[in-house]
Design a protein around this motif. Structure first.
Motif, PDB file in Angstrom:
ATOM      1  N   ARG A   1      -6.908   8.354  14.207  1.00  0.00           N
ATOM      2  CA  ARG A   1      -6.680   7.911  13.003  1.00  0.00           C
ATOM      3  C   ARG A   1      -5.242   7.454  12.842  1.00  0.00           C
ATOM      4  N   LEU A   2      -5.237   6.351  12.061  1.00  0.00           N
ATOM      5  CA  LEU A   2      -3.746   5.780  11.921  1.00  0.00           C
ATOM      6  C   LEU A   2      -3.517   6.313  10.654  1.00  0.00           C
ATOM      7  N   MET A   3      -2.229   6.504  10.382  1.00  0.00           N
ATOM      8  CA  MET A   3      -1.609   6.854   8.956  1.00  0.00           C
ATOM      9  C   MET A   3      -0.336   6.258   8.684  1.00  0.00           C
ATOM     10  N   LYS A   4      -0.534   5.735   7.559  1.00  0.00           N
ATOM     11  CA  LYS A   4       0.865   5.225   6.918  1.00  0.00           C
ATOM     12  C   LYS A   4       1.265   5.313   5.678  1.00  0.00           C
ATOM     13  N   ARG A   5       2.505   6.007   5.282  1.00  0.00           N
ATOM     14  CA  ARG A   5       2.777   5.848   3.985  1.00  0.00           C
ATOM     15  C   ARG A   5       3.941   5.110   3.632  1.00  0.00           C
ATOM     16  N   PHE A   6       4.133   4.713   2.567  1.00  0.00           N
ATOM     17  CA  PHE A   6       4.838   3.535   2.079  1.00  0.00           C
ATOM     18  C   PHE A   6       6.164   3.833   2.601  1.00  0.00           C
ATOM     19  N   ASP A   7       6.876   4.988   2.899  1.00  0.00           N
ATOM     20  CA  ASP A   7       8.305   5.066   3.158  1.00  0.00           C
ATOM     21  C   ASP A   7       8.620   5.635   4.450  1.00  0.00           C
ATOM     22  N   SER A   8       7.467   5.372   5.406  1.00  0.00           N
ATOM     23  CA  SER A   8       7.433   5.811   6.764  1.00  0.00           C
ATOM     24  C   SER A   8       6.761   4.964   7.787  1.00  0.00           C
ATOM     25  N   ASP A   9       7.003   5.429   8.964  1.00  0.00           N
ATOM     26  CA  ASP A   9       6.352   4.459   9.975  1.00  0.00           C
ATOM     27  C   ASP A   9       5.014   4.723  10.339  1.00  0.00           C
ATOM     28  N   TRP A  10       3.860   4.163  10.705  1.00  0.00           N
ATOM     29  CA  TRP A  10       2.683   4.390  11.278  1.00  0.00           C
ATOM     30  C   TRP A  10       2.568   5.320  12.190  1.00  0.00           C
ATOM     31  N   ALA A  11       1.817   6.420  11.793  1.00  0.00           N
ATOM     32  CA  ALA A  11       1.528   7.679  12.850  1.00  0.00           C
ATOM     33  C   ALA A  11       0.135   7.583  13.427  1.00  0.00           C
ATOM     34  N   ALA A  12      -0.151   7.918  14.679  1.00  0.00           N
ATOM     35  CA  ALA A  12      -1.334   7.824  15.419  1.00  0.00           C
ATOM     36  C   ALA A  12      -1.858   9.205  15.732  1.00  0.00           C
ATOM     37  N   PHE A  13      -3.096   9.832  15.424  1.00  0.00           N
ATOM     38  CA  PHE A  13      -3.374  11.154  15.752  1.00  0.00           C
ATOM     39  C   PHE A  13      -4.727  10.925  16.533  1.00  0.00           C
ATOM     40  N   ALA A  14      -4.962  11.697  17.151  1.00  0.00           N
ATOM     41  CA  ALA A  14      -6.288  11.976  18.047  1.00  0.00           C
ATOM     42  C   ALA A  14      -7.130  13.354  17.856  1.00  0.00           C
ATOM     43  N   GLU A  15      -8.389  13.107  17.535  1.00  0.00           N
ATOM     44  CA  GLU A  15      -9.015  14.345  17.012  1.00  0.00           C
ATOM     45  C   GLU A  15      -9.207  15.258  18.368  1.00  0.00           C
ATOM     46  N   ASN A  16      -8.947  16.728  18.154  1.00  0.00           N
ATOM     47  CA  ASN A  16      -9.294  17.640  19.345  1.00  0.00           C
ATOM     48  C   ASN A  16     -10.524  17.553  19.685  1.00  0.00           C
ATOM     49  N   ASP A  17     -10.849  18.149  20.846  1.00  0.00           N
ATOM     50  CA  ASP A  17     -12.287  18.246  21.369  1.00  0.00           C
ATOM     51  C   ASP A  17     -13.365  19.215  20.389  1.00  0.00           C
ATOM     52  N   SER A  18     -12.686  20.040  19.780  1.00  0.00           N
ATOM     53  CA  SER A  18     -13.639  20.895  19.179  1.00  0.00           C
ATOM     54  C   SER A  18     -13.784  20.400  17.626  1.00  0.00           C
ATOM     55  N   ALA A  19     -13.068  19.126  17.316  1.00  0.00           N
ATOM     56  CA  ALA A  19     -13.443  18.452  16.085  1.00  0.00           C
ATOM     57  C   ALA A  19     -12.860  19.260  14.915  1.00  0.00           C
ATOM     58  N   THR A  20     -11.762  20.034  15.036  1.00  0.00           N
ATOM     59  CA  THR A  20     -11.184  20.925  14.057  1.00  0.00           C
ATOM     60  C   THR A  20      -9.739  20.451  13.476  1.00  0.00           C
ATOM     61  N   ASP A  21      -9.222  19.642  14.371  1.00  0.00           N
ATOM     62  CA  ASP A  21      -7.676  19.329  14.066  1.00  0.00           C
ATOM     63  C   ASP A  21      -7.435  17.827  14.701  1.00  0.00           C
ATOM     64  N   TYR A  22      -6.309  17.337  14.506  1.00  0.00           N
ATOM     65  CA  TYR A  22      -5.876  16.252  14.947  1.00  0.00           C
ATOM     66  C   TYR A  22      -4.628  16.586  15.696  1.00  0.00           C
ATOM     67  N   VAL A  23      -4.523  15.633  16.611  1.00  0.00           N
ATOM     68  CA  VAL A  23      -3.241  15.973  17.573  1.00  0.00           C
ATOM     69  C   VAL A  23      -2.070  14.611  17.375  1.00  0.00           C
ATOM     70  N   PHE A  24      -0.970  14.827  16.898  1.00  0.00           N
ATOM     71  CA  PHE A  24      -0.094  13.655  16.882  1.00  0.00           C
ATOM     72  C   PHE A  24       0.171  12.952  18.308  1.00  0.00           C
ATOM     73  N   VAL A  25      -0.005  11.787  18.491  1.00  0.00           N
ATOM     74  CA  VAL A  25      -0.072  11.046  19.759  1.00  0.00           C
ATOM     75  C   VAL A  25       1.204  10.008  19.681  1.00  0.00           C
TER      76      VAL A  25
ATOM     77  N   ASN B   1       0.821  -1.170   0.235  1.00  0.00           N
ATOM     78  CA  ASN B   1       0.139  -0.169   0.047  1.00  0.00           C
ATOM     79  C   ASN B   1       0.899   1.326  -0.058  1.00  0.00           C
ATOM     80  N   VAL B   2       0.448   2.240  -0.707  1.00  0.00           N
ATOM     81  CA  VAL B   2       1.224   3.432  -0.731  1.00  0.00           C
ATOM     82  C   VAL B   2       0.796   4.576   0.461  1.00  0.00           C
ATOM     83  N   TYR B   3      -0.348   4.376   0.508  1.00  0.00           N
ATOM     84  CA  TYR B   3      -0.908   5.241   1.531  1.00  0.00           C
ATOM     85  C   TYR B   3      -2.150   4.666   2.339  1.00  0.00           C
ATOM     86  N   THR B   4      -2.202   4.413   3.602  1.00  0.00           N
ATOM     87  CA  THR B   4      -3.293   4.170   4.364  1.00  0.00           C
ATOM     88  C   THR B   4      -3.736   4.908   5.407  1.00  0.00           C
ATOM     89  N   ILE B   5      -5.081   5.249   5.607  1.00  0.00           N
ATOM     90  CA  ILE B   5      -5.676   5.802   6.543  1.00  0.00           C
ATOM     91  C   ILE B   5      -6.715   4.850   7.133  1.00  0.00           C
TER      92      ILE B   5
END
Length: 84
Positions: free
Chosen positions: A24-48, A9-13
């Motif tokens: 949200r979990l994100m993975k690009r073919f040339d990187s590690d998996w990254a985990a993000f949590a949605e902020n409480d106002s539902a306007t952005d995601y915070v890297f965890v 897979n080239v890009y996975t969400i």
């Protein structure tokens, strides 16, 4: 069949709920998996956190805990700090 041909897979969400909040979990073919949590106002995601392999639910729960991110209901009623 694609696995047999070495397809990667080239890009996975992926998304699910952990501690009552959207993750949200994100993975690009040339990187590690990254985990993000949605902020409480539902306007952005915070890297965890990140992981070489796809993080399990328990891994993400620990990432949230390590970042001091509490349960969503506790944040909503003021028992834990808001996630900005």
């Amino acid at each position: 069949r694609l696995d047999d041909m070495g397809f990667q897979n080239v890009y996975t969400i992926e998304g699910y709920v952990c501690k009552g909040g959207n993750v949200r979990l994100m993975k690009r073919f040339d990187s590690d998996w990254a985990a993000f949590a949605e902020n409480d106002s539902a306007t952005d995601y915070v890297f965890v956190g990140s992981s070489k392999t796809r993080p399990t639910y328990q891994d993400v729960d620990k990432m949230l805990e390590d970042k001091g991110i509490g349960l969503k209901y506790a944040r909503d009623i003021g028992l834990a700090p808001k996630l900005e």
